[in-house]
Write a protein that holds these residues in place. Structure first.
Motif, PDB file in Angstrom:
ATOM      1  N   LEU A 251       0.881  -1.030  -0.016  1.00 47.85           N
ATOM      2  CA  LEU A 251      -0.001   0.047   0.090  1.00 47.85           C
ATOM      3  C   LEU A 251       0.842   1.048  -0.036  1.00 47.85           C
ATOM      4  O   LEU A 251       0.433   2.171  -0.517  1.00 47.85           O
ATOM      5  CB  LEU A 251      -1.097   0.122   1.054  1.00 47.85           C
ATOM      6  CG  LEU A 251      -2.201  -1.078   1.046  1.00 47.85           C
ATOM      7  CD1 LEU A 251      -2.911  -0.795   2.422  1.00 47.85           C
ATOM      8  CD2 LEU A 251      -2.974  -0.597  -0.031  1.00 47.85           C
ATOM      9  N   LEU A 252       2.136   1.201   0.187  1.00 42.55           N
ATOM     10  CA  LEU A 252       3.009   2.465   0.525  1.00 42.55           C
ATOM     11  C   LEU A 252       4.297   1.769  -0.359  1.00 42.55           C
ATOM     12  O   LEU A 252       4.806   0.860  -0.028  1.00 42.55           O
ATOM     13  CB  LEU A 252       3.690   2.546   1.906  1.00 42.55           C
ATOM     14  CG  LEU A 252       2.744   3.723   2.736  1.00 42.55           C
ATOM     15  CD1 LEU A 252       3.055   3.695   3.958  1.00 42.55           C
ATOM     16  CD2 LEU A 252       2.298   5.011   2.067  1.00 42.55           C
TER      17      LEU A 252
ATOM     18  N   ARG B 262       1.710   6.514  -1.728  1.00 47.08           N
ATOM     19  CA  ARG B 262       0.305   5.659  -1.874  1.00 47.08           C
ATOM     20  C   ARG B 262       0.245   5.319  -3.284  1.00 47.08           C
ATOM     21  O   ARG B 262       0.759   5.693  -4.195  1.00 47.08           O
ATOM     22  CB  ARG B 262      -0.920   6.056  -1.150  1.00 47.08           C
ATOM     23  CG  ARG B 262      -0.556   6.313   0.299  1.00 47.08           C
ATOM     24  CD  ARG B 262      -1.725   7.222   1.085  1.00 47.08           C
ATOM     25  NE  ARG B 262      -2.947   6.839   0.854  1.00 47.08           N
ATOM     26  CZ  ARG B 262      -4.016   7.183   1.422  1.00 47.08           C
ATOM     27  NH1 ARG B 262      -3.649   8.659   2.288  1.00 47.08           N
ATOM     28  NH2 ARG B 262      -5.341   6.928   1.422  1.00 47.08           N
TER      29      ARG B 262
ATOM     30  N   PRO C  20       0.866   9.374   2.954  1.00 48.85           N
ATOM     31  CA  PRO C  20      -0.070   8.726   4.111  1.00 48.85           C
ATOM     32  C   PRO C  20      -1.065   9.955   4.671  1.00 48.85           C
ATOM     33  O   PRO C  20      -2.121   9.537   5.002  1.00 48.85           O
ATOM     34  CB  PRO C  20       0.819   8.439   5.048  1.00 48.85           C
ATOM     35  CG  PRO C  20       2.171   8.195   4.233  1.00 48.85           C
ATOM     36  CD  PRO C  20       2.330   9.439   3.510  1.00 48.85           C
TER      37      PRO C  20
ATOM     38  N   ALA D 163      -0.846   0.946   7.084  1.00 47.24           N
ATOM     39  CA  ALA D 163      -0.065   0.211   6.074  1.00 47.24           C
ATOM     40  C   ALA D 163       1.410   0.374   7.142  1.00 47.24           C
ATOM     41  O   ALA D 163       1.599   0.800   8.211  1.00 47.24           O
ATOM     42  CB  ALA D 163       0.286   0.970   4.995  1.00 47.24           C
TER      43      ALA D 163
ATOM     44  N   LEU E 273      -2.994   5.520   6.813  1.00 49.04           N
ATOM     45  CA  LEU E 273      -3.413   6.150   5.938  1.00 49.04           C
ATOM     46  C   LEU E 273      -4.720   7.042   5.866  1.00 49.04           C
ATOM     47  O   LEU E 273      -5.619   6.117   6.389  1.00 49.04           O
ATOM     48  CB  LEU E 273      -3.473   5.299   4.600  1.00 49.04           C
ATOM     49  CG  LEU E 273      -2.295   4.280   4.292  1.00 49.04           C
ATOM     50  CD1 LEU E 273      -2.453   3.223   3.382  1.00 49.04           C
ATOM     51  CD2 LEU E 273      -0.952   4.978   4.098  1.00 49.04           C
TER      52      LEU E 273
ATOM     53  N   GLU F  61      -7.510   1.027  -2.373  1.00 49.86           N
ATOM     54  CA  GLU F  61      -6.979   0.764  -0.940  1.00 49.86           C
ATOM     55  C   GLU F  61      -8.003  -0.150  -0.214  1.00 49.86           C
ATOM     56  O   GLU F  61      -7.465  -0.933   0.655  1.00 49.86           O
ATOM     57  CB  GLU F  61      -6.434   1.937  -0.102  1.00 49.86           C
ATOM     58  CG  GLU F  61      -5.369   2.747  -0.852  1.00 49.86           C
ATOM     59  CD  GLU F  61      -4.966   4.098  -0.363  1.00 49.86           C
ATOM     60  OE1 GLU F  61      -3.925   4.418  -0.389  1.00 49.86           O
ATOM     61  OE2 GLU F  61      -6.071   4.846  -0.206  1.00 49.86           O
TER      62      GLU F  61
END
Lengths: 250, 307
Positions: free
Chosen positions: A6-7, A13, A19, A163, A172, A179
């Motif tokens: 996710l990161l 992102r 974030p 994350a 986040l 996501e």
């Protein structure tokens, strides 16, 4: 834990946000003439219309002696999602959303001012790209303000997810559809930022209690940021000095 | 329209104006009020349009799906209309309150598009008797300010004009199955030929004459309205003016209201509707072509509801 993807390693992102960054919010009050109050709000690619009717006399069966009945209906346009929806409203998810909307907005409205009355709040999601509930609450708040209904404070909603970056938890802010679909935790908070109280909290998937506080505080920070944006929109709208209702049609 | 009270003299003023072809707001009997139209407003749909006519606000989204053609028409695609009356328009539409009105409008649209001269369903065929496109035309009524049928038909035509259907390669495999290959490129798509799609014109009978696009005041002077669906002219919707004139054919005639009309008045009304539809179709074509030009040149600014 899903999440390392996710990161990115640069700390960005999937859609390129940081974030703690919200999606772009654009909004407008008073889009329609017939309702007492209306608002349109875009949060990224999520687009929501809200309309408010009332306060008006409540039907006998619903009427409350000591406060106003807040009636909410959440519906999604059939073309709002990637896959076509067959029913715009009435399904389980919409009914749950309507209940959650009522919960969050009743916390903000000064219900004691209008005994035996009713306020109708209708929310229509035109395009859903994650966080439709949050956008609905924010749009409904603007519509309530446009209708001139006294509120305790702005009701703002924001979601947060979780994350990992270099082994450190990194919450986040304002979760998008991609996501959400990735399957991590989503914590949705509707709060009154200026009083600091929480009107509704909802979480899906599991989250370790140790990290709950960081995720919650990130979501609350998001609500505060949104309040600033909404407040600016309201002030700009009032400075403009007129709404569509005031235009006299001859 | 509820809550509108007119005195007898005001009504007489309106009726006399209509007789003289000069209405209380300065329009002639076949003039529409100004409209706002924007296409491509919903990115999740294959085509979309938003139309605002006075206080009526319509949002149309077109979604495409692959389906199996019906056995009796193996070479035709499918089109389906769905109308949703949003409670935003009036609290009466809450829950299932708007269903009756919605079904009425969607049936009217379905009937108007039924004829092959109105909308050519052959262009939706992928592989005869095996696969075809199905278009879902979803109409969302956001605000009701009268003259719904006309506004819906205009918005639907605009949304269909804006619709892109991806190119598909179909091949017949062993066992009668069809293998479909879809391109990954979203721009690898075709536009629909919608020039002949019908427009609905509502003619409101006031006195002996009829008017299009009545205001609320005029509506309260009238007891009956005639709705005619008239096919459009393809040459108004393409840059080259070579296509033949397909306009002016009736696909539906409908009546609405408690009153009745004499055959002579009905005939006049229908002819008047045809003239109005031609003008309307021409200006719709001009507006849509202009917008397409702008979006090709990347000059188009997207307004949505923020205007």
């Amino acid at each position: 834990m899903p999440g390392p993807d996710l990161l990115s390693s640069q700390g960005l992102r999937l859609d390129g946000r940081r974030p703690n960054e919200l999606r772009r919010i654009r909004c407008k009050l008073g889009v329609f003439a017939q309702p007492d109050g209306s608002a349109y709000l875009e949060q990224g690619n999520t687009k929501v219309l809200a309309a408010v009717y009332g306060p008006h006399q409540a039907s006998k069966s619903k009427s409350l002696q000591d406060g106003v009945v807040v009636n909410c209906q959440y519906s999604m346009a059939t073309f709002s999602t990637g896959e076509r929806k067959n029913h715009p409203r009435g399904d389980r998810k919409s009914q749950e959303m309507s209940m959650h909307l009522r919960q969050a907005l009743t916390a903000a409205i000064k219900t004691e001012l209008y005994p035996r009355s009713q306020i109708d709040i209708y929310v229509e999601v035109l395009q859903a790209d994650g966080g439709a509930y949050c956008a609905s609450v924010n749009a409904a708040t603007l519509a309530l303000i446009d209708a001139g209904i006294p509120l305790r404070a702005y009701a703002c909603a924001c979601s947060a997810s979780m994350a990992w970056r270099n082994g450190q938890p990194e919450p986040l802010l304002d979760v998008g559809h991609v996501e959400e679909a990735a399957g991590g935790v989503v914590l949705t908070v509707a709060s009154l930022p200026s009083t600091g109280s929480i009107g509704l909290i909802e979480m899906s998937h599991r989250l370790h209690m140790d990290y709950f506080d960081v995720v919650l505080s990130r979501a609350m920070q998001g609500c505060k940021d949104i309040e600033v944006i909404l407040d600016r929109a309201v002030r700009e709208h009032l400075a403009e000095g007129w709404t569509k209702q005031d235009v006299v049609v001859i | 329209m509820a809550g509108l009270l007119l005195s007898p003299t005001e009504k007489v003023f309106i009726v006399h104006g209509v007789q003289e072809d000069y209405r209380s707001d300065g329009r002639s009997n076949i003039d529409y009020r100004p409209m706002e139209l924007e296409t491509d407003v919903v990115s999740h749909a294959s085509g979309s349009a938003r139309l605002r006519l006075a206080n009526t606000d319509i949002l149309v989204g077109v979604k495409t799906e692959i389906d199996v053609p019906s056995p009796e028409n193996p070479d035709l695609g499918k089109i389906e209309f769905f109308v949703d009356c949003s409670a935003n328009a009036t609290p009466e539409f809450e829950g299932r309150g708007g269903e009756q009105l919605a079904i009425g409008i969607s049936n009217l649209m379905q009937r108007a598009y039924h004829s092959s001269q109105a909308f050519n369903l052959k262009q939706l065929c992928i592989f005869e008797s095996k696969q075809c496109w199905k278009l879902y035309v979803d109409i969302l009524i956001l605000e009701c300010g009268g003259n719904l049928c006309d506004a819906v038909s205009l918005a639907v035509k605009a949304a269909l004009f804006n619709t892109r259907i991806p190119f598909v390669k179909a091949a017949l495999m062993d066992g009668g199955n069809v293998d479909l290959q879809l391109s990954d490129d979203p721009y690898d798509s075709k536009l629909l030929d919608v020039g002949s799609a019908p427009l609905q014109v509502t003619l409101c009978k006031i006195g002996d004459k009829c008017v299009v696009d009545p205001s609320a005041e005029e509506e309260s002077c009238s007891v009956i309205s005639v709705i005619v669906g008239i096919t459009g002219n393809s040459s108004c919707f393409s840059e080259d003016n070579s296509s033949p004139d397909t306009g002016g054919k009736f696909t539906t005639i409908d009546m609405n209201g408690p009153g009745s009309v004499a055959p002579k008045t009905l005939k006049d009304a229908i002819n008047q509707g045809r003239v109005a539809a031609k003008l309307l179709d021409k200006s719709l074509g001009e507006a849509l072509l202009r917008e397409r030009q702008e979006s090709v040149k990347l000059k188009k600014y997207s307004y949505g509801f923020l205007k």
